[in-house]
Design a protein around this motif. Structure first.
Motif, mmCIF file in Angstrom:
data_model
loop_
_atom_site.group_PDB
_atom_site.id
_atom_site.type_symbol
_atom_site.label_atom_id
_atom_site.label_comp_id
_atom_site.label_asym_id
_atom_site.label_seq_id
_atom_site.Cartn_x
_atom_site.Cartn_y
_atom_site.Cartn_z
ATOM 1 N N THR A 1 -47.903 14.272 38.961
ATOM 2 C CA THR A 1 -48.369 14.216 40.483
ATOM 3 C C THR A 1 -49.916 14.085 40.644
ATOM 4 O OG1 THR A 1 -48.471 16.513 39.638
ATOM 5 C CG2 THR A 1 -46.661 16.551 40.140
ATOM 6 N N GLY A 2 -49.823 14.934 41.620
ATOM 7 C CA GLY A 2 -51.699 15.082 41.861
ATOM 8 C C GLY A 2 -52.214 16.391 42.230
ATOM 9 N N GLY A 3 -54.067 16.705 42.146
ATOM 10 C CA GLY A 3 -54.214 17.425 41.766
ATOM 11 C C GLY A 3 -55.363 17.515 41.667
ATOM 12 N N GLY A 4 -56.251 16.683 41.682
ATOM 13 C CA GLY A 4 -57.526 16.442 41.776
ATOM 14 C C GLY A 4 -57.851 16.427 40.420
ATOM 15 N N ALA A 5 -58.613 16.992 40.119
ATOM 16 C CA ALA A 5 -59.714 17.382 38.445
ATOM 17 C C ALA A 5 -57.984 18.069 37.326
ATOM 18 C CB ALA A 5 -60.356 17.810 38.348
ATOM 19 N N ARG A 6 -57.521 18.659 38.004
ATOM 20 C CA ARG A 6 -56.066 19.283 36.871
ATOM 21 C C ARG A 6 -55.777 18.688 36.581
ATOM 22 N NH1 ARG A 6 -53.505 23.854 40.036
ATOM 23 N NH2 ARG A 6 -54.691 25.928 40.844
ATOM 24 N N VAL A 7 -55.262 17.570 37.037
ATOM 25 C CA VAL A 7 -54.489 15.853 36.204
ATOM 26 C C VAL A 7 -54.658 16.044 35.067
ATOM 27 C CG1 VAL A 7 -53.596 15.230 38.266
ATOM 28 C CG2 VAL A 7 -55.560 13.605 37.171
ATOM 29 N N ALA A 8 -55.696 16.258 34.320
ATOM 30 C CA ALA A 8 -56.406 15.572 32.985
ATOM 31 C C ALA A 8 -55.361 16.133 32.128
ATOM 32 C CB ALA A 8 -57.684 16.971 32.650
ATOM 33 N N TYR A 9 -54.663 17.739 32.798
ATOM 34 C CA TYR A 9 -53.475 17.836 31.512
ATOM 35 C C TYR A 9 -52.750 17.305 31.532
ATOM 36 C CZ TYR A 9 -49.330 20.690 30.871
ATOM 37 O OH TYR A 9 -48.070 21.690 30.889
ATOM 38 N N GLN A 10 -52.109 16.036 32.472
ATOM 39 C CA GLN A 10 -51.077 15.472 31.914
ATOM 40 C C GLN A 10 -51.462 14.462 30.623
ATOM 41 O OE1 GLN A 10 -50.763 13.375 35.730
ATOM 42 N NE2 GLN A 10 -49.725 14.523 37.203
ATOM 43 N N VAL A 11 -52.892 14.018 30.923
ATOM 44 C CA VAL A 11 -53.528 13.358 29.623
ATOM 45 C C VAL A 11 -53.007 13.947 27.957
ATOM 46 C CG1 VAL A 11 -55.241 11.744 28.577
ATOM 47 C CG2 VAL A 11 -54.489 12.109 31.186
ATOM 48 N N GLY A 12 -53.231 15.467 28.960
ATOM 49 C CA GLY A 12 -52.978 15.757 27.495
ATOM 50 C C GLY A 12 -50.920 15.597 26.881
ATOM 51 N N VAL A 13 -50.064 15.930 28.418
ATOM 52 C CA VAL A 13 -49.108 15.842 27.499
ATOM 53 C C VAL A 13 -48.912 14.647 27.135
ATOM 54 C CG1 VAL A 13 -46.861 15.728 28.794
ATOM 55 C CG2 VAL A 13 -48.669 17.253 29.210
ATOM 56 N N LEU A 14 -49.063 13.744 27.631
ATOM 57 C CA LEU A 14 -49.107 11.756 27.203
ATOM 58 C C LEU A 14 -49.400 11.647 26.202
ATOM 59 C CD1 LEU A 14 -50.257 10.232 30.954
ATOM 60 C CD2 LEU A 14 -48.091 10.562 29.463
ATOM 61 N N ILE B 1 -41.117 14.912 34.868
ATOM 62 C CA ILE B 1 -42.218 15.294 35.797
ATOM 63 C C ILE B 1 -43.210 15.951 34.366
ATOM 64 C CG2 ILE B 1 -42.910 16.303 38.207
ATOM 65 C CD1 ILE B 1 -39.992 16.263 38.677
ATOM 66 N N ILE B 2 -44.489 15.274 34.877
ATOM 67 C CA ILE B 2 -45.737 16.199 34.400
ATOM 68 C C ILE B 2 -46.412 16.720 35.613
ATOM 69 C CG2 ILE B 2 -47.655 16.737 33.383
ATOM 70 C CD1 ILE B 2 -47.072 14.027 31.749
ATOM 71 N N GLY B 3 -45.986 18.194 35.900
ATOM 72 C CA GLY B 3 -46.272 19.190 36.882
ATOM 73 C C GLY B 3 -47.487 19.856 37.155
ATOM 74 N N LEU B 4 -48.135 20.159 38.219
ATOM 75 C CA LEU B 4 -49.757 20.768 37.842
ATOM 76 C C LEU B 4 -49.241 22.515 38.005
ATOM 77 C CD1 LEU B 4 -52.117 18.182 38.734
ATOM 78 C CD2 LEU B 4 -51.731 19.384 36.572
ATOM 79 N N GLY B 5 -48.712 23.508 38.802
ATOM 80 C CA GLY B 5 -47.921 24.748 39.244
ATOM 81 C C GLY B 5 -47.991 25.444 38.126
ATOM 82 N N ILE C 1 -49.997 21.583 49.631
ATOM 83 C CA ILE C 1 -49.796 20.571 49.432
ATOM 84 C C ILE C 1 -49.833 20.182 47.961
ATOM 85 C CG2 ILE C 1 -51.791 18.172 49.766
ATOM 86 C CD1 ILE C 1 -53.194 19.837 51.316
ATOM 87 N N PHE C 2 -50.114 20.095 47.023
ATOM 88 C CA PHE C 2 -50.138 19.640 45.631
ATOM 89 C C PHE C 2 -48.549 20.196 45.480
ATOM 90 C CE2 PHE C 2 -54.586 18.723 46.602
ATOM 91 C CZ PHE C 2 -54.777 16.908 45.955
#
Length: 396
Positions: A12-25, A241-245, A273-274
């Motif tokens: 999902t989207g979220g500006g700079a927050r998506v760095a979280y996805q990289v940690g999960v990956l 799903i790697i979410g950011l909420g 939005i996100f």
């Protein structure tokens, strides 16, 4: 004979927050064998999550290599890699934006191709850091090679059309995937190019819209009423799903009697939005799964519905609080601009978290994602390899 299961990954989207996805990956890559191929045949990216999605798709042959590329990008991220932070760039662009608003209110259309921030550095970032050649023209070669070799089934990038009002999913995949048209939602086969990434990550008001096929597009999270549906249209039978909420639903609150600042309102809009559409869509999928479970197999075949397993990984800590710790790492020009709308106060930390492309914040997000995934290791492995789980449950 039933069709083979396909695991979809939604970033999902979220500006700079998506760095979280990289940690999960990063954690998932460590869970798998060192030279494992991409475990997600279908990859769907939206907004800044599209950068992560494309990098994984290009490196589908070696999953860990793709994750390492992402770690290199996000661990060394700086705000000026994404948007201009020099005084001339910031003040000129913001002045033109505010002037455009005033003139537009007077009936003089001067807001064309003007945004609060200038994201031209993002183009350079994508051209120099992503692992493929000739990105200015298209990135079809790396993606298509992986599709042809069977390492990837489909990649999609979603953007929002300002003219049509539709959420458009641009996808590149095997030939048998049909396009689709639903209410305010379209799926269009194409060759994924740089413009699709820029359009999908064009946060409204903040970054400029991008022209694709005679229509201007903005951030893909806008009007994305069913974020899970793209993966299902592409053939996914299970979706990670790697979410950011915030998993706990905790929010930073000021006194209820305080009138919200402009930054607080903007942060609230960003969340709507996100984050909100994903939560609603996951609940919808779960309700449908429950309804399907109450039907007989014959009835399920007649209505052409299928059960879709969904696993959501979300931050275990409030991202706003993390952003608050690192807000002063922003360049002074951006702090000056944000202070004017109240974003540098505690109540504005939510908005800051979307714009805080600084390495210290990104590294904190990566570490949070990594630790959260470690806590769910067995659940993630069982989800990625359900056959191994089923085999373990059989009597010996």
């Amino acid at each position: 004979m039933s069709a083979p299961e396909k695991l979809g990954l939604i970033l999902t989207g979220g500006g700079a927050r998506v760095a979280y996805q990289v940690g999960v990956l990063k954690a998932i890559a460590e869970f798998l064998p060192r030279h494992a191929h991409n475990p997600f045949p279908i990859i769907c990216g939206t907004s800044s999550g599209s950068l992560n999605a494309v990098t994984l798709a290009v490196n589908a042959r070696f999953f860990r290599k793709g994750v390492q590329y992402l770690l290199n990008i996000w661990k060394n991220s700086h705000v000026d890699h994404v948007y201009r932070t020099d005084p001339v760039g910031v003040l000129t662009n913001s002045a033109r934006w505010f002037a455009g608003l005033i003139l537009s209110s007077m009936g003089i259309d001067k807001l064309k191709q003007v945004s609060l921030l200038d994201n031209s550095p993002m183009v350079t970032l994508l051209e120099t850091t992503l692992p493929y050649e000739k990105i200015q023209e298209n990135i079809d070669a790396g993606i298509q090679e992986n599709i042809d070799a069977g390492y990837l089934y489909a990649l999609s990038i979603t953007a929002s059309g300002y003219g049509s009002g539709c959420s458009v999913t641009f996808y590149q995949g095997v030939e048998e995937i049909p396009s689709w048209k639903r209410t305010h939602r379209l799926g269009i086969p194409t060759k994924i190019e740089l413009k699709h990434l820029l359009a999908s990550s064009a946060i409204p008001f903040i970054f400029p819209a991008v022209l694709i096929n005679r229509e201007y597009f903005g951030d893909g999270s806008m009007r994305q009423l069913a974020p899970v549906s793209s993966a299902l249209h592409l053939g996914a039978t299970r979706v990670l799903i790697i979410g950011l909420g915030n998993r706990e639903g905790e929010k930073i609150r000021s006194e209820m009697c305080d009138y919200p600042s402009l930054a607080q309102i903007a942060g609230h809009v960003m969340d709507s939005i996100f984050l909100d559409s994903l939560k609603v869509d996951v609940e919808r999928v779960q309700r449908i799964n429950h309804s399907i479970g109450m039907l007989s197999e014959d009835a399920q075949q007649q209505i052409n519905w299928r059960h879709v397993d969904v696993l959501v990984i979300e931050p275990s800590q409030p991202i706003e609080k993390i952003a608050e710790r690192y807000a002063m790492h922003l360049p002074w020009t951006i702090r000056f601009l944000l202070r004017g709308i109240g974003a540098m106060r505690r109540s504005g930390a939510n908005l800051v978290s979307y714009l805080l492309f600084e390495k210290n914040f990104c590294r904190a997000m990566i570490e949070l994602g990594y630790q959260d995934a470690l806590k769910q290791k067995q659940e993630i492995l069982d989800f990625i390899n359900p056959r191994e789980k089923a085999a373990e449950s059989l009597p010996q």
